[in-house]
Structures are given as structure tokens and as C-alpha cells.
Design a protein around this motif. Structure first.
Motif, PDB file in Angstrom:
ATOM      1  N   GLY A   1      -4.762   4.196   0.364  1.00 34.48           N
ATOM      2  CA  GLY A   1      -4.082   3.934  -0.893  1.00 34.48           C
ATOM      3  C   GLY A   1      -5.018   3.765  -2.072  1.00 34.48           C
ATOM      4  N   THR A   2      -6.288   3.377  -1.808  1.00 33.99           N
ATOM      5  CA  THR A   2      -7.236   3.163  -2.893  1.00 33.99           C
ATOM      6  C   THR A   2      -8.439   4.090  -2.842  1.00 33.99           C
ATOM      7  OG1 THR A   2      -8.396   1.439  -1.629  1.00 33.99           O
ATOM      8  CG2 THR A   2      -6.600   0.733  -3.088  1.00 33.99           C
TER       9      THR A   2
ATOM     10  N   ARG B   1      -3.060   9.404  -7.303  1.00 34.38           N
ATOM     11  CA  ARG B   1      -1.669   9.518  -6.890  1.00 34.38           C
ATOM     12  C   ARG B   1      -1.148  10.938  -7.119  1.00 34.38           C
ATOM     13  NH1 ARG B   1       0.162   4.042  -6.619  1.00 34.38           N
ATOM     14  NH2 ARG B   1       2.365   4.635  -6.677  1.00 34.38           N
TER      15      ARG B   1
ATOM     16  N   VAL C   1       4.729   8.640   1.546  1.00 30.36           N
ATOM     17  CA  VAL C   1       3.492   7.902   1.279  1.00 30.36           C
ATOM     18  C   VAL C   1       3.677   7.225  -0.074  1.00 30.36           C
ATOM     19  CG1 VAL C   1       0.979   7.983   1.202  1.00 30.36           C
ATOM     20  CG2 VAL C   1       2.249   9.691   2.522  1.00 30.36           C
ATOM     21  N   VAL C   2       4.261   6.046  -0.051  1.00 31.40           N
ATOM     22  CA  VAL C   2       4.697   5.385  -1.284  1.00 31.40           C
ATOM     23  C   VAL C   2       3.517   5.072  -2.199  1.00 31.40           C
ATOM     24  CG1 VAL C   2       5.883   3.374  -2.214  1.00 31.40           C
ATOM     25  CG2 VAL C   2       6.701   4.430  -0.099  1.00 31.40           C
ATOM     26  N   ASN C   3       2.415   4.601  -1.625  1.00 32.08           N
ATOM     27  CA  ASN C   3       1.277   4.192  -2.453  1.00 32.08           C
ATOM     28  C   ASN C   3       0.650   5.345  -3.221  1.00 32.08           C
ATOM     29  OD1 ASN C   3       1.572   1.579  -1.617  1.00 32.08           O
ATOM     30  ND2 ASN C   3      -0.064   1.643  -0.096  1.00 32.08           N
ATOM     31  N   LEU C   4       0.912   6.581  -2.774  1.00 34.36           N
ATOM     32  CA  LEU C   4       0.318   7.741  -3.435  1.00 34.36           C
ATOM     33  C   LEU C   4       1.365   8.639  -4.088  1.00 34.36           C
ATOM     34  CD1 LEU C   4      -2.427   8.668  -0.798  1.00 34.36           C
ATOM     35  CD2 LEU C   4      -2.740   7.530  -3.000  1.00 34.36           C
ATOM     36  N   ASP C   5       2.587   8.133  -4.211  1.00 36.72           N
ATOM     37  CA  ASP C   5       3.671   8.888  -4.866  1.00 36.72           C
ATOM     38  C   ASP C   5       3.932  10.232  -4.195  1.00 36.72           C
ATOM     39  OD1 ASP C   5       4.113   6.902  -6.738  1.00 36.72           O
ATOM     40  OD2 ASP C   5       2.794   7.789  -8.237  1.00 36.72           O
TER      41      ASP C   5
ATOM     42  N   THR D   1      -1.586  -3.311   5.658  1.00 40.71           N
ATOM     43  CA  THR D   1      -0.437  -3.508   4.777  1.00 40.71           C
ATOM     44  C   THR D   1       0.827  -3.661   5.606  1.00 40.71           C
ATOM     45  OG1 THR D   1      -1.520  -2.204   3.058  1.00 40.71           O
ATOM     46  CG2 THR D   1       0.856  -2.523   2.863  1.00 40.71           C
TER      47      THR D   1
ATOM     48  N   ALA E   1       0.349  -7.600   3.988  1.00 40.38           N
ATOM     49  CA  ALA E   1       1.224  -7.773   2.829  1.00 40.38           C
ATOM     50  C   ALA E   1       2.116  -8.994   2.984  1.00 40.38           C
ATOM     51  CB  ALA E   1       2.075  -6.518   2.623  1.00 40.38           C
TER      52      ALA E   1
END
Length: 310
Positions: A23-24, A47, A92-96, A148, A198
Motif C-alpha cells: 500500500g505504501t 494509486r 485493492v482498496v489502498n491502491l484504488d 492490516t 488495523a
């Protein structure tokens, strides 16, 4: 080691590249015919599907240098719902990313190099099993990833286990926790709602990583910390007991962001398991706490494992 490989990739195609999509950050390693890392590089994650494909392709070219066309293949570990056969990833929500043909698109941009896409926890499990003492060889090894979310990567005789639908190891969505917190998956009481990174941050909101502070405050006798740690450790014990009694691995590797807590985390888990053993002769005979090992958090286990799926 960072940057371009310092020797040419041989004609035999014995080199592979593994890419860990997070994600980062996105990290790639070049691995030789064994498991030795010959080059590595990382970039911040951007993203959007097009950006992810572009970054993965760029990293492969960076670590393989001018020899991309002679690679045996590229493995990619990614969060989300993975179809390894098609090479696609979804949600993949964190990367749209909604749906992305990650494998086919990367392969096309690299001139047809074989690409395999794997779940990130499974890839990390393969990488960790190469580095944790006692984890290589025959039999079963499991990495429980307290990141997470919560999930497990299961390896039997060196082979990743996916199950019929690919859901093998999704222990985080077993609805056992008595607190019955709502889970984004639609259930209530999933283990992930109380012992993932999380969820611990939500239960114990502090600046910085929550688990080390929670353990320290509980050991100092702070009543609310003792209560929250009790909730978290009970769920961790459930997760570890599920793994031990369903797969019976000789080694249980503890990975994910919470593993950065180090030995204090293993101590908390062990205390919970020992408490259960005192009340159950059956559990005493399993010696689950003795099987726990920390994943090497200073090594690129996700990228290494991704290279090994080829």
C-alpha cells in the motif's frame, strides 16, 4: 543491495524477479537460480492500476538491467483478491484498483516474459520459509500474517496451498470473537476485527504503532490496557490454535506489520497459549508456543517469495 544487477543474466534464464506490491511501497528483487538476492530496488506506491503496472515494469527493468528478455519469469505478490490462473487482481482498496489484469499487462510490456501473480501473504510465507530456521524442508509450515488484516499462508512440502476457491488460510474471517464487532466482509465477530494491525490501532489509538505501546502499558498495570490486551491476545490465541489444529505445521511464522513488535509479541502469544494449556491436557501435548518464530522483518520476504512462485 540496491540497483542494477552487476553481472549479466545467463542464457539459461536462471534468474527471476519478484515484486512485492504494498500500500505504501513496491519492492523488487532479482533472485538467482537458488534463493540468493542479487539486486533490489523499491519505489513509493502510486494509486491506480496504470501506475502500478508502470511501477512494476520499471522495477523489473531496474533490477534485471539489459537482460529482461532472458528472465525465467516475474512473480508479483499483491494484496486483494487474486486469480493466479488469469493473472488478475481485484479490490485493492489502498491502491484504488477495482479489477486489473496485472500479470498479462506486465508481461506484455516486458516483451512476453512469463508473469505469475500471487496473494501477498502467500508470497511472504514462501519468502519467510526460506529464511526462518527450521522452516525449509518437507512437511507443513504456516505464516500467520498480523498485518492490516489477518490471514495465513500455508506451505506443504514446499508448495503453497490455495484450496478449491483460493480461500485457504483466510482465518481472519472466521467469526469467533465474542465481542462481535462488525467486519467489512459482512459478518460480525471475525478474528480480524480484534487482532489485526488495523483493529489493534482502533482498539488502542496512539500515535505510532499500537501493539508495542499496548503491551508496555498493560505490563505497567494500566487497567484499560490490560483489558484491551486481553481481547487481542485471546483472538491471537484462537488464530494460532486454528492453524495448529487444522494444518499442524512444524513451524508457525509470525509476520505482518505487528511482527515488528518483536519478542514482546511472541511473549504475549505464548502466555495466552500457556494459559490454555493449563486447562487442557490435549493442548499441552501440542506445544504450540514452541513452534512460534518471528519473520525476519529486515528482509524483503514478500519480494523474495514472489520470485519463488515462478
Amino acid at each position: 543491495m540496491t540497483g542494477i544487477v552487476t553481472e549479466p543474466v545467463g542464457e539459461s534464464g536462471r534468474y527471476r524477479v519478484g515484486v512485492d506490491v504494498g500500500g505504501t511501497k513496491i519492492e523488487a528483487v532479482l533472485v538467482d537460480g537458488g534463493t540468493a538476492i542479487r539486486a533490489s530496488h523499491r519505489v513509493p506506491a502510486r494509486r491506480g492500476g496504470d501506475n502500478v503496472v508502470e511501477d512494476v515494469v520499471g522495477l523489473v527493468r531496474t533490477v534485471a538491467g539489459e537482460s529482461v528478455d532472458r528472465l525465467a519469469g516475474v512473480g508479483i505478490g499483491t494484496p486483494g483478491q487474486v486469480d493466479s490462473t488469469a493473472g488478475t487482481v481485484s479490490h485493492v482498496v489502498n491502491l484504488d484498483i477495482d479489477t486489473l489484469a496485472l500479470g498479462p499487462e506486465v508481461s506484455a510490456r516486458l516483451g512476453g516474459v512469463p508473469v505469475r501473480v500471487e496473494n501477498d501473504v502467500n508470497a511472504a510465507a514462501l519468502g519467510a520459509a526460506q529464511l526462518v530456521p527450521g522452516a525449509k524442508g518437507t512437511g507443513a509450515v504456516v505464516m500467520v500474517n498480523f498485518g492490516t488484516g489477518l490471514a495465513a499462508g500455508i506451505i506443504v512440502d514446499g508448495v503453497l496451498q490455495h484450496g478449491f476457491s483460493g480461500a485457504a488460510g483466510e482465518i481472519g474471517h472466521i467469526p469467533l470473537d465474542p465481542n462481535r464487532f462488525d467486519c467489512p466482509c459482512g459478518q460480525r465477530g471475525c478474528l480480524e476485527t480484534v487482532c489485526s494491525g488495523a483493529s489493534v490501532q482502533r482498539l488502542w489509538p496512539v500515535d505510532g504503532p499500537a501493539m508495542p505501546d499496548l503491551i508496555a502499558q498493560a505490563h505497567a498495570g494500566r487497567a484499560d490496557a490490560v483489558r484491551v490486551l486481553g481481547i487481542v491476545s485471546h483472538a491471537m490465541g484462537d488464530a494460532l490454535q486454528i492453524v495448529a489444529q487444522t494444518v499442524d505445521p512444524r513451524v508457525i511464522i509470525i509476520g505482518g506489520g505487528m511482527a515488528k513488535t518483536g519478542e514482546p509479541l511472541i511473549e504475549v502469544m505464548s502466555e495466552e497459549l500457556y494459559r490454555r494449556e493449563r486447562e487442557c491436557p490435549f493442548l499441552q501435548g501440542l506445544h504450540v508456543a514452541d513452534r512460534l518464530r518471528l519473520a525476519p522483518m529486515d528482509q524483503p520476504i514478500g519480494a523474495l517469495g514472489a520470485a519463488l512462485v515462478i
